[in-house]
Design an enzyme around this catalytic site. Structure first.
Site, PDB file in Angstrom:
ATOM      1  N   ASP A 193     -41.431 -24.195  67.472  1.00 13.70           N
ATOM      2  CA  ASP A 193     -41.502 -23.636  66.125  1.00 13.70           C
ATOM      3  C   ASP A 193     -41.761 -24.702  65.063  1.00 13.70           C
ATOM      4  OD1 ASP A 193     -41.440 -21.898  64.036  1.00 13.70           O
ATOM      5  OD2 ASP A 193     -39.266 -21.739  63.950  1.00 13.70           O
ATOM      6  N   ASP A 235     -47.713 -22.172  61.504  1.00 13.11           N
ATOM      7  CA  ASP A 235     -46.435 -21.816  62.111  1.00 13.11           C
ATOM      8  C   ASP A 235     -46.627 -21.357  63.548  1.00 13.11           C
ATOM      9  OD1 ASP A 235     -43.874 -21.064  62.641  1.00 13.11           O
ATOM     10  OD2 ASP A 235     -43.803 -19.411  61.204  1.00 13.11           O
TER      11      ASP A 235
END
Ligand SMILES: *[C@@H]1O[C@H](CO)[C@@H](O)[C@H](O)[C@H]1NC(C)=O
Ligand SMILES: *[C@@H]1O[C@H](CO)[C@@H](O)[C@H](O)[C@H]1NC(C)=O
Length: 499
Positions: free
Chosen positions: A82, A273
């Site tokens: 992440d 992201d």
């Protein structure tokens, strides 16, 4: 209106890239490489900010996992990679995950078997776009690829909701200041890498294994030069959160005949992201992209545009423009299969636009936290050639990628108007597999703010087991009652740890 449009009559097969088996390469020069694997679901997307979108039965690439080892002796675990959050934590509680059986198929950390576990009295509630985790922090030995990080502070979930896996967080500190040394910081402190920089190659949906490389780049995984793009300063981001934001200067499409459609020059902040399955772009851009597919059908329930699946076999791309670089995402990587339906991989997001996995599969990205730049190139696969990232201003080498350039589009083509508002032309009357879509994207959650780690901060609970030792009675590590923890967290002092 769009003068040139995708049409099924222009069908041309897309070229599939060769797959490469996953492997870990060990080098003694501060390069740590670890495979990144798409985790196919019955899965759900783990998108780590607002406007959560979950899609079932997608092709591989719903989310991207990295295998790490934790503890002594080492236990293998899979975490979500992440770039949208800084905290690393493990072992979600499957019973309250959104897909318990999906969660349960992964190995869970057994703290009782680790001799290197060192429990702290600190807990945290980590909140994401969907779901949350209450974690207790421990010092542990964490191995990623060839690197063994000693005494890394990580969270162990004692309670988690709707999150099927733990998270390997590699974003900057959201509030601009570290709460404690994150994984990247510790790797530099312990001399494993020279600067806080890493590169990520997610690979396409048809490829099993990409790579996360700390301290290095792989010039066999991209085309041409890496464009250096400044990370937008925290004070200038749309949300005030420090994320990997860069400025997108345009969008468009390359049509199967090789001509292009391109927007006027834009300045849209977008953050990159890996924890977001789809891309989330300003409404007018989302509508303009959807309107480029004349047979797209809008599904009011989910907010998705449904497309004929023939498009995944078609040449052509969705194009993203940045200063000095265009990334062309093949339709096959931008369109998602959901049961019998295919979905355009973008939803509307006017507050905090995100380029997620539907974009990142086509981009090779170097994240340089120390110099606050992202380096971007068109991803490809033509072997492996690792080059170390050093330290200082020019730490990221400007090496040209070894892969062969894509065919140049045949002309400037037509303009794509991304200022118009375009109500959907067609409405979807079918039913998407309901289990897979949890509410759809919906409107941005105003008020709560886009900083999804609100409440993050290390706070002594005072009731975290006075011996500081794990409580075998609990699942995970004892932190006292949930209510007590929540009460303690009401008086969050984000920087307590630094005092
Ligand atoms: C556990 O962590 C504390 C706090 O940092 C430290 O003082 C202690 O030496 C550590 N214990 C072990 C066994 O590493
Ligand atoms: C976590 O999420 C669950 C389910 O949405 C919710 O009931 C709970 O209150 C949340 N916990 C915290 C600490 O925010």
């Amino acid at each position: 209106m769009l003068p040139v449009i995708f049409a099924a009559s222009l069908l041309a097969p897309a070229v599939a890239a060769a797959a490469e088996p996953g492997r870990i390469i060990t080098r003694g020069d501060g390069i740590i490489r670890s495979p990144v694997r798409p985790i196919a679901g019955p899965g759900t997307n783990l998108r780590v900010r607002q406007n959560e979108v979950e899609v079932l039965n997608q092709r591989a690439g719903t989310r991207y996992g990295v295998e790490i080892e934790v503890g002594t002796p080492p236990q293998k675990l899979t975490l979500i990679l992440d770039t949208g959050s800084p905290t690393t934590w493990i072992n979600p509680v499957c019973a309250t995950s959104n897909l318990p059986s999906d969660c349960a198929q992964f190995a869970q950390f057994d703290y009782e078997k680790s001799s290197s576990l060192n429990v702290t009295d600190y807990v945290d509630v980590l909140r994401y776009g969907i779901g949350n985790a209450t974690v207790q922090y421990v010092y542990e030995t964490v191995s990623i690829g060839s690197a063994t990080i000693e005494n890394q502070l990580i969270g162990i979930a004692v309670e988690s909701h709707r999150i099927p896996l733990g998270i390997l967080g590699v974003s900057p500190p959201i509030h601009g200041q570290n709460e404690y040394p994150y994984i990247l910081d510790t790797m530099v402190d312990q001399g494993l890498i020279k600067s806080r920089a890493f590169s990520v190659d997610l690979r396409g949906v048809d490829n099993p294994t990409g790579a996360l490389i700390f301290g290095g780049i792989d010039t066999g995984k991209y085309i041409g030069t890496l464009a250096k793009l400044p990370i937008i300063p925290q004070a200038k981001t749309p949300s005030g959160a420090d994320r990997y934001y860069i400025t997108m200067t345009g969008v468009g499409l390359t049509l199967p005949d090789g001509s292009i459609v391109q927007s006027e020059e834009l300045a849209v902040p977008v953050f990159l992201d890996t924890g977001a399955t789809l891309s989330h772009l300003p409404t007018q851009i989302y509508q303009a992209l959807a309107a480029s597919f004349p047979d797209a059908q809008y599904d009011p329930t989910s907010g998705f545009y449904i497309l004929p699946c023939d498009y995944t076999d078609m040449a052509g791309s969705i194009d993203f423009y940045f200063a000095g670089k265009t990334i062309r995402v093949p339709l096959n990587d931008f369109i998602w299969e959901n049961g019998p339906y295919c979905i355009l991989g973008v939803t509307p997001e006017d507050t905090e636009p995100i380029l997620g996995d539907t974009f990142l599969r086509a981009a090779y990205v170097v994240y340089d936290q120390d110099n606050r730049n992202l380096h971007l190139a068109q991803a490809a696969n033509c072997g492996t050639n690792l080059v170390a990232i050093g330290e200082g201003e020019d730490a990221v080498p400007s090496s040209t990628g070894r892969c062969t350039a894509l065919p140049t589009p045949t002309g400037k083509g037509n303009s794509l108007d991304v200022t118009a508002t375009r109500p959907p032309a067609n409405t979807f009357t079918g039913t998407l597999p309901s289990a897979g879509i949890d509410g759809g994207p919906g409107p941005a959650q105003g008020g709560t703010g886009p900083t999804s780690v609100t409440g993050a901060g290390l706070v002594p609970t005072g009731n975290a087991g006075s011996t500081g030792s794990p409580n075998a009675a609990g699942r995970g590590v004892a932190v006292g009652g949930g209510a007590a923890v929540a009460a303690a967290l009401g008086v969050v002092n984000v920087f307590a740890w630094m005092l």
